[in-house]
Design a protein around this motif. Structure first.
Motif, PDB file in Angstrom:
ATOM      1  N   GLY A  77     -14.913  -6.952  -5.446  1.00 44.86           N
ATOM      2  CA  GLY A  77     -14.771  -5.684  -6.147  1.00 44.86           C
ATOM      3  C   GLY A  77     -13.366  -5.607  -6.711  1.00 44.86           C
ATOM      4  O   GLY A  77     -12.388  -5.847  -5.997  1.00 44.86           O
ATOM      5  N   HIS A  78     -13.259  -5.312  -8.001  1.00 45.30           N
ATOM      6  CA  HIS A  78     -11.966  -5.252  -8.695  1.00 45.30           C
ATOM      7  C   HIS A  78     -11.588  -3.805  -8.983  1.00 45.30           C
ATOM      8  O   HIS A  78     -12.460  -2.950  -9.128  1.00 45.30           O
ATOM      9  CB  HIS A  78     -12.034  -6.030 -10.014  1.00 45.30           C
ATOM     10  CG  HIS A  78     -12.283  -7.489  -9.830  1.00 45.30           C
ATOM     11  ND1 HIS A  78     -11.282  -8.425  -9.896  1.00 45.30           N
ATOM     12  CD2 HIS A  78     -13.426  -8.183  -9.585  1.00 45.30           C
ATOM     13  CE1 HIS A  78     -11.791  -9.633  -9.696  1.00 45.30           C
ATOM     14  NE2 HIS A  78     -13.093  -9.514  -9.512  1.00 45.30           N
ATOM     15  N   GLU A  79     -10.291  -3.552  -9.114  1.00 47.25           N
ATOM     16  CA  GLU A  79      -9.785  -2.216  -9.439  1.00 47.25           C
ATOM     17  C   GLU A  79      -8.752  -2.330 -10.557  1.00 47.25           C
ATOM     18  O   GLU A  79      -8.327  -3.420 -10.913  1.00 47.25           O
ATOM     19  CB  GLU A  79      -9.151  -1.566  -8.208  1.00 47.25           C
ATOM     20  CG  GLU A  79      -7.913  -2.287  -7.711  1.00 47.25           C
ATOM     21  CD  GLU A  79      -7.298  -1.642  -6.478  1.00 47.25           C
ATOM     22  OE1 GLU A  79      -7.749  -0.557  -6.067  1.00 47.25           O
ATOM     23  OE2 GLU A  79      -6.354  -2.230  -5.934  1.00 47.25           O
ATOM     24  N   CYS A 122     -11.569  -6.212 -14.857  1.00 48.26           N
ATOM     25  CA  CYS A 122     -11.576  -7.129 -13.718  1.00 48.26           C
ATOM     26  C   CYS A 122     -10.152  -7.377 -13.251  1.00 48.26           C
ATOM     27  O   CYS A 122      -9.707  -8.517 -13.126  1.00 48.26           O
ATOM     28  CB  CYS A 122     -12.287  -8.411 -14.116  1.00 48.26           C
ATOM     29  SG  CYS A 122     -13.999  -8.089 -14.594  1.00 48.26           S
ATOM     30  N   LYS A 157      -9.856  -5.925  -5.038  1.00 50.49           N
ATOM     31  CA  LYS A 157      -9.708  -4.893  -4.006  1.00 50.49           C
ATOM     32  C   LYS A 157     -10.458  -5.267  -2.732  1.00 50.49           C
ATOM     33  O   LYS A 157      -9.961  -5.082  -1.633  1.00 50.49           O
ATOM     34  CB  LYS A 157     -10.214  -3.552  -4.539  1.00 50.49           C
ATOM     35  CG  LYS A 157     -10.114  -2.405  -3.548  1.00 50.49           C
ATOM     36  CD  LYS A 157     -10.610  -1.118  -4.164  1.00 50.49           C
ATOM     37  CE  LYS A 157     -10.624   0.005  -3.171  1.00 50.49           C
ATOM     38  NZ  LYS A 157      -9.357   0.684  -3.045  1.00 50.49           N
ATOM     39  N   THR A 158     -11.686  -5.780  -2.878  1.00 51.59           N
ATOM     40  CA  THR A 158     -12.542  -6.079  -1.733  1.00 51.59           C
ATOM     41  C   THR A 158     -13.192  -7.442  -1.934  1.00 51.59           C
ATOM     42  O   THR A 158     -13.641  -7.756  -3.033  1.00 51.59           O
ATOM     43  CB  THR A 158     -13.657  -5.013  -1.589  1.00 51.59           C
ATOM     44  OG1 THR A 158     -13.067  -3.718  -1.574  1.00 51.59           O
ATOM     45  CG2 THR A 158     -14.463  -5.206  -0.324  1.00 51.59           C
ATOM     46  N   ALA A 216     -16.961  -6.111 -10.886  1.00 56.37           N
ATOM     47  CA  ALA A 216     -17.719  -6.807  -9.844  1.00 56.37           C
ATOM     48  C   ALA A 216     -17.873  -8.265 -10.238  1.00 56.37           C
ATOM     49  O   ALA A 216     -18.344  -8.562 -11.332  1.00 56.37           O
ATOM     50  CB  ALA A 216     -19.098  -6.169  -9.686  1.00 56.37           C
ATOM     51  N   TYR A 227     -13.844   1.187  -7.844  1.00 55.17           N
ATOM     52  CA  TYR A 227     -13.912  -0.123  -8.489  1.00 55.17           C
ATOM     53  C   TYR A 227     -14.056   0.030 -10.000  1.00 55.17           C
ATOM     54  O   TYR A 227     -14.598   1.016 -10.485  1.00 55.17           O
ATOM     55  CB  TYR A 227     -15.130  -0.902  -7.989  1.00 55.17           C
ATOM     56  CG  TYR A 227     -15.122  -1.235  -6.525  1.00 55.17           C
ATOM     57  CD1 TYR A 227     -14.229  -2.174  -6.014  1.00 55.17           C
ATOM     58  CD2 TYR A 227     -16.014  -0.627  -5.644  1.00 55.17           C
ATOM     59  CE1 TYR A 227     -14.230  -2.490  -4.660  1.00 55.17           C
ATOM     60  CE2 TYR A 227     -16.027  -0.947  -4.301  1.00 55.17           C
ATOM     61  CZ  TYR A 227     -15.124  -1.879  -3.817  1.00 55.17           C
ATOM     62  OH  TYR A 227     -15.140  -2.193  -2.484  1.00 55.17           O
ATOM     63  N   GLY A 282     -14.687   1.570  -2.699  1.00 53.11           N
ATOM     64  CA  GLY A 282     -14.144   1.847  -4.025  1.00 53.11           C
ATOM     65  C   GLY A 282     -12.926   2.733  -3.979  1.00 53.11           C
ATOM     66  O   GLY A 282     -12.472   3.094  -2.895  1.00 53.11           O
ATOM     67  N   LEU A 331     -22.200  -1.267 -10.941  1.00 55.58           N
ATOM     68  CA  LEU A 331     -21.116  -0.377 -10.539  1.00 55.58           C
ATOM     69  C   LEU A 331     -21.746   1.004 -10.410  1.00 55.58           C
ATOM     70  O   LEU A 331     -22.313   1.522 -11.381  1.00 55.58           O
ATOM     71  CB  LEU A 331     -20.010  -0.361 -11.582  1.00 55.58           C
ATOM     72  CG  LEU A 331     -19.246  -1.669 -11.766  1.00 55.58           C
ATOM     73  CD1 LEU A 331     -19.901  -2.548 -12.816  1.00 55.58           C
ATOM     74  CD2 LEU A 331     -17.814  -1.377 -12.153  1.00 55.58           C
TER      75      LEU A 331
END
Length: 181
Positions: free
Chosen positions: A72-74, A78, A82-83, A103, A100, A98, A23
């Motif tokens: 990719g998490h937000e 986790c 997001k992506t 991951a 983020y 991001g 990250l």
């Protein structure tokens, strides 16, 4: 002799079963502002931090014969995905959309040309087993082993990293956690 060759081949195949994910504070996977890393991240897991705003993620040390979904998490650790993207035939990939806080990745299989089938858990609609980063790195590249670091010290070091500190700015108490280059 054939059994020995098969045993060696299976041992080599089994030795590469995880990748690294970082990250990064800066966008475009630029490491010059520091970040957190999970080394040897297993599939169907997610490398997450409880809070923060990491502009990009990089997945690296990926065997070129792997076909994986990266996420990719937000929202802390986790949380929400997001992506989502894929890696096939490359050793690394950067996610730049991001902020983020996590991951993760999992394997995909190829059924027919163009059709992707996700193997295991952790897809964009699934959940992941969260793990904490094992390394923190500064803007100048100095790495720290944060696995057994006290929560208060980790919070302090993370703050220093996020402020763009370099090794010379770091208090002596963190010297014991430095990873040699």
């Amino acid at each position: 002799m054939q059994l020995l060759n098969l045993t060696v081949l299976l041992g080599l195949t089994a030795s590469v079963s995880a990748i690294d994910a970082s990250l990064r504070v800066r966008g475009n996977c630029d490491s010059r502002s520091g970040g957190h890393t999970c080394t040897n991240l297993n599939p169907n897991t997610c490398c997450g931090v409880p809070s923060g705003s990491y502009s990009s993620l990089v997945f690296y040390a990926v065997p070129t014969n792997w076909f994986i979904e990266i996420r990719g998490h937000e929202g802390g650790n986790c949380g929400r995905v997001k992506t989502v993207d894929t890696i096939s035939g490359a050793t690394e990939k950067c996610l730049t959309n991001g902020p983020y806080t996590g991951a993760g990745y999992s394997f995909l299989s190829r059924k027919r040309e163009g059709e992707q089938v996700q193997e295991g858990a952790c897809s964009a609609s699934g959940t992941c087993t969260p793990v904490k980063p094992d390394q923190l790195f500064l803007a100048d590249g100095q790495k720290y082993n944060i696995v057994d670091m006290d929560a208060g010290l980790l919070e302090e070091l993370t703050g220093l990293m996020e402020n763009g500190s370099i090794t010379a700015d770091i208090p002596e108490v963190f010297k014991a956690f430095e990873i040699s280059a």
